[in-house]
Design an enzyme around this catalytic site. Structure first.
Site, PDB file in Angstrom:
ATOM      1  CG  ASN A  10      23.710  99.357  49.488  1.00 23.01           C
ATOM      2  OD1 ASN A  10      22.667  99.516  49.487  1.00 23.01           O
ATOM      3  ND2 ASN A  10      24.008  98.625  48.351  1.00 23.01           N
ATOM      4  CD1 TRP A  11      22.701 101.485  56.465  1.00 24.58           C
ATOM      5  CD2 TRP A  11      20.923 102.491  56.624  1.00 24.58           C
ATOM      6  NE1 TRP A  11      23.242 102.715  56.782  1.00 24.58           N
ATOM      7  CE2 TRP A  11      22.159 103.078  57.176  1.00 24.58           C
ATOM      8  CE3 TRP A  11      19.862 102.905  56.608  1.00 24.58           C
ATOM      9  CZ2 TRP A  11      22.185 104.186  58.325  1.00 24.58           C
ATOM     10  CZ3 TRP A  11      19.457 104.313  57.600  1.00 24.58           C
ATOM     11  CH2 TRP A  11      20.447 104.678  58.591  1.00 24.58           C
ATOM     12  CE  LYS A  12      24.087  95.739  49.895  1.00 22.01           C
ATOM     13  NZ  LYS A  12      24.886  94.643  49.357  1.00 22.01           N
ATOM     14  CG  HIS A  97      23.681  97.289  43.827  1.00 21.97           C
ATOM     15  ND1 HIS A  97      23.544  95.845  44.195  1.00 21.97           N
ATOM     16  CD2 HIS A  97      24.561  97.811  44.534  1.00 21.97           C
ATOM     17  CE1 HIS A  97      24.179  95.680  45.708  1.00 21.97           C
ATOM     18  NE2 HIS A  97      24.801  96.722  46.115  1.00 21.97           N
ATOM     19  CD  GLU A 171      29.446  98.213  44.761  1.00 20.73           C
ATOM     20  OE1 GLU A 171      29.309  97.867  46.459  1.00 20.73           O
ATOM     21  OE2 GLU A 171      27.449  97.271  44.311  1.00 20.73           O
ATOM     22  N   GLY A 177      29.846  91.134  50.497  1.00 27.56           N
ATOM     23  CA  GLY A 177      29.236  90.235  51.349  1.00 27.56           C
ATOM     24  C   GLY A 177      30.318  89.593  51.620  1.00 27.56           C
TER      25      GLY A 177
HETATM   26  P1  PGA Z   1      29.161  95.075  51.366  1.00 27.22           P
HETATM   27  O1  PGA Z   1      27.710  95.307  49.676  1.00 27.22           O
HETATM   28  O2  PGA Z   1      30.145  96.107  51.445  1.00 27.22           O
HETATM   29  O3  PGA Z   1      27.913  94.514  52.224  1.00 27.22           O
HETATM   30  O4  PGA Z   1      29.496  94.085  50.805  1.00 27.22           O
HETATM   31  C1  PGA Z   1      28.649  96.279  48.849  1.00 27.22           C
HETATM   32  C2  PGA Z   1      27.336  96.457  48.455  1.00 27.22           C
HETATM   33  O5  PGA Z   1      26.699  95.978  47.555  1.00 27.22           O
HETATM   34  O6  PGA Z   1      27.003  98.081  47.831  1.00 27.22           O
END
Ligand code: PGA
Length: 250
Positions: A10-12, A97, A171, A177
């Site tokens: 997930n590149w957000k 998400h 998650e 994060g």
């Molecule tokens: P992260 O994010 O790997 O940076 O903790 C995961 C996510 O939000 O899908």
């Protein structure tokens, strides 16, 4: 090396349009090698999807989106249609998400609608669920994932969609994060609860269950060694190709 284990990135909003484009151009050859024996799904931000999708697909990488509209078309400013995602070549799409639930106030009802529309379009929804730190502390973690997941699966089964693959991403918000590791017995209890819900409501669906939140090169083996997991979701670590490669190969 395992074809069955899914790596969903997930590149957000880590990259701008130019940065995402440059990232795929720079890493496409190495990505193609990595994707030969591994199932890698990259989910760029909307702005970059159309330009990076053909390059990723050419490298054997599957493309996903980070969200979608719950409407088929119309006067919905700022939204992205599922049909457009399909035309761009997305075969996966996140719904629920925690950052979308928090920032855009996405509700369980919207998640349930989006999941069905995605399945009807032949796109696999990645349904994200997870409890907050507070819910974890007051031992509400299991209840939260039941409340988030059951109505969505119920809606799917009522519509009896033809496409029958759903990804569930567990998650916990307090792990996203950062690298605080969940106690192994707690993680397994949550995963078993998810599997039980899935088995009860959508037994005829293929439903891989993934973990996400702080996945990195140092802890990936723990998740790969967990027989309850079918893959991992990761955000920040996927933006550095060398780390992404380590996570897949370790
Ligand atoms: P992260 O994010 O790997 O940076 O903790 C995961 C996510 O939000 O899908």
């Amino acid at each position: 090396m395992n074809k069955q284990f899914l790596y969903i990135t997930n590149w957000k909003a880590y990259f701008t349009f130019n940065q995402a484009h440059q990232w795929v151009q720079k890493n496409k050859t190495a990505l193609a090698t990595l994707a030969k024996n591994n199932t890698i799904i990259i989910c760029p931000s909307f702005d970059a999807l159309a330009i990076v999708s053909p390059v990723l697909q050419e490298a054997g990488v599957t493309v996903g989106a980070q969200n979608c509209s719950e409407h088929a078309a119309g006067a919905y400013t700022g939204q992205v249609l599922i049909q457009s995602l399909k035309e761009i070549g997305c075969t996966y799409c996140f719904v629920g998400h925690s950052e979308v639930r928090a920032e855009l106030h996405e509700t369980t009802q919207q998640i349930a609608i989006k999941a069905v529309l995605l399945l009807q379009a032949g796109i696999t929804p990645i349904i994200c669920i997870g409890e907050s730190a507070k819910d974890y502390e007051i031992a509400r973690g299991t209840q939260v994932i039941e409340e988030q997941l059951a109505p969505v699966l119920q809606n799917i089964v009522t519509q009896n969609t033809t496409h029958k693959t759903i990804v569930i991403g567990y998650e916990p918000l307090w792990a996203i994060g950062n690298s605080s590791m969940l106690p192994a017995d707690y993680l397994n209890k949550q995963l078993e609860t998810i599997k039980h819900i899935v088995h009860t409501i959508t037994p005829s669906y293929n439903t891989p269950v993934l973990y996400g939140g702080g996945v990195n090169a140092a802890n990936i083996r723990t998740f790969k060694d967990n027989p309850l997991l079918d893959g991992v979701l990761f955000g920040h670590a996927s933006t550095d190709f060398q780390i992404l490669e380590k996570i897949v190969l370790l």
